[in-house]
Scaffold this motif. Structure first.
Motif, PDB file in Angstrom:
ATOM      1  N   GLN A  24      29.822  37.515  41.333  1.00  0.00           N
ATOM      2  CA  GLN A  24      29.248  38.626  40.591  1.00  0.00           C
ATOM      3  C   GLN A  24      30.267  39.742  40.454  1.00  0.00           C
ATOM      4  OE1 GLN A  24      25.747  39.738  42.855  1.00  0.00           O
ATOM      5  NE2 GLN A  24      26.814  41.453  43.776  1.00  0.00           N
ATOM      6  N   ALA A  25      29.966  40.680  39.546  1.00  0.00           N
ATOM      7  CA  ALA A  25      30.857  41.811  39.318  1.00  0.00           C
ATOM      8  C   ALA A  25      30.060  42.986  38.766  1.00  0.00           C
ATOM      9  CB  ALA A  25      31.965  41.426  38.337  1.00  0.00           C
ATOM     10  N   ARG A  26      30.502  44.160  39.123  1.00  0.00           N
ATOM     11  CA  ARG A  26      29.934  45.373  38.549  1.00  0.00           C
ATOM     12  C   ARG A  26      30.980  45.920  37.574  1.00  0.00           C
ATOM     13  NH1 ARG A  26      28.086  49.340  42.735  1.00  0.00           N
ATOM     14  NH2 ARG A  26      26.362  47.877  42.818  1.00  0.00           N
ATOM     15  N   LEU A  38      35.530  36.522  35.579  1.00  0.00           N
ATOM     16  CA  LEU A  38      34.987  36.864  36.887  1.00  0.00           C
ATOM     17  C   LEU A  38      35.898  36.347  37.992  1.00  0.00           C
ATOM     18  CD1 LEU A  38      31.283  35.913  36.122  1.00  0.00           C
ATOM     19  CD2 LEU A  38      32.282  38.203  36.147  1.00  0.00           C
ATOM     20  N   ASN A  39      36.109  37.177  39.015  1.00  0.00           N
ATOM     21  CA  ASN A  39      36.920  36.771  40.164  1.00  0.00           C
ATOM     22  C   ASN A  39      36.061  36.325  41.339  1.00  0.00           C
ATOM     23  OD1 ASN A  39      39.268  37.362  38.750  1.00  0.00           O
ATOM     24  ND2 ASN A  39      39.257  39.491  39.426  1.00  0.00           N
ATOM     25  N   GLY A  40      34.756  36.380  41.167  1.00  0.00           N
ATOM     26  CA  GLY A  40      33.821  35.961  42.205  1.00  0.00           C
ATOM     27  C   GLY A  40      32.497  35.588  41.551  1.00  0.00           C
ATOM     28  N   THR A  98      25.750  45.055  36.087  1.00  0.00           N
ATOM     29  CA  THR A  98      26.080  44.065  37.104  1.00  0.00           C
ATOM     30  C   THR A  98      25.915  42.662  36.528  1.00  0.00           C
ATOM     31  OG1 THR A  98      25.374  45.568  38.855  1.00  0.00           O
ATOM     32  CG2 THR A  98      25.542  43.227  39.429  1.00  0.00           C
ATOM     33  N   SER A 142      38.958  46.921  38.439  1.00  0.00           N
ATOM     34  CA  SER A 142      38.198  46.348  39.546  1.00  0.00           C
ATOM     35  C   SER A 142      38.812  45.023  39.960  1.00  0.00           C
ATOM     36  CB  SER A 142      36.742  46.124  39.118  1.00  0.00           C
ATOM     37  OG  SER A 142      36.035  45.433  40.120  1.00  0.00           O
ATOM     38  N   LYS A 143      38.704  44.710  41.249  1.00  0.00           N
ATOM     39  CA  LYS A 143      39.152  43.412  41.749  1.00  0.00           C
ATOM     40  C   LYS A 143      38.117  42.335  41.456  1.00  0.00           C
ATOM     41  CE  LYS A 143      41.955  45.436  45.367  1.00  0.00           C
ATOM     42  NZ  LYS A 143      42.191  45.589  46.792  1.00  0.00           N
ATOM     43  N   GLU A 144      36.915  42.742  41.032  1.00  0.00           N
ATOM     44  CA  GLU A 144      35.821  41.799  40.781  1.00  0.00           C
ATOM     45  C   GLU A 144      35.947  41.074  39.447  1.00  0.00           C
ATOM     46  OE1 GLU A 144      32.302  44.190  41.080  1.00  0.00           O
ATOM     47  OE2 GLU A 144      32.414  44.286  43.271  1.00  0.00           O
ATOM     48  N   TYR A 145      36.726  41.645  38.513  1.00  0.00           N
ATOM     49  CA  TYR A 145      36.822  41.054  37.178  1.00  0.00           C
ATOM     50  C   TYR A 145      38.120  41.473  36.488  1.00  0.00           C
ATOM     51  CZ  TYR A 145      35.627  45.645  35.286  1.00  0.00           C
ATOM     52  OH  TYR A 145      35.631  46.977  34.964  1.00  0.00           O
ATOM     53  N   LYS A 162      25.586  38.825  37.452  1.00  0.00           N
ATOM     54  CA  LYS A 162      25.233  37.978  38.615  1.00  0.00           C
ATOM     55  C   LYS A 162      25.300  36.516  38.223  1.00  0.00           C
ATOM     56  CE  LYS A 162      22.219  41.345  40.741  1.00  0.00           C
ATOM     57  NZ  LYS A 162      20.929  41.619  41.322  1.00  0.00           N
TER      58      LYS A 162
END
Length: 150
Positions: free
Chosen positions: A120-122, A116-118, A148, A74-77, A150
């Motif tokens: 939040q992340a899933r 974390l890249n933001g 998730t 994932s790009k989120e984490y 947050k």
């Protein structure tokens, strides 16, 4: 006459299968805790029925199926290190494998640190494991998880 016999046999087998107990000695759950704005920990908990065990992550080659984790990209984490166990596994010699193997009873929490890249992340993935008691081992099984942060 043969058709009636086959019909009766099919009904008996269907009813028997409906009443057969499916063994599921390991219950899984997942939770996440944010450490700070850039890091979190994913906790994957196994609650193991009395008399059963699952194997640790570091089973020697030629041994039983170890507990393994895979996370979806994932790009989120990003994963930070490897999955760690909350308690040290017990070890026992298993004659069938001719080696000492690590295992867990009752309860164990596996932890994976996340960058974390933001905000939040899933996080999602799966656990592959094998549950055994003193008489049998069930076929390898999987637990798919998603949490998730947050």
């Amino acid at each position: 006459m043969k058709k009636i016999g086959l019909l009766i046999a099919a009904v008996v087998m269907t009813v028997s299968a409906a009443f057969a107990q499916i063994q599921n000695p390991v219950k899984w759950s997942v939770a996440a805790k944010k450490i700070n704005s850039k890091e979190a920990i994913v906790n994957i908990k196994a609650t193991i029925q009395n008399g059963w065990h699952i194997y640790g992550q570091n089973v020697p080659d030629g041994g039983p199926l170890p507990t393994t984790f895979s996370f979806k990209n994932s790009k989120e984490y990003a994963l930070n290190g490897k999955v760690v166990e909350s308690v040290k596994p017990k070890t026992k010699y298993e004659e069938v494998f001719k080696m000492n193997v690590p295992y867990f009873t009752n309860e164990v929490i596996f932890q994976q640190k996340i960058k974390l890249n933001g905000k939040q992340a899933r996080v999602s993935g799966k656990v592959e494991y094998m549950a055994c008691d003193k008489n049998q081992c069930l076929p390898p099984d999987e637990y798919n998880f998603q949490v998730t942060i947050k």
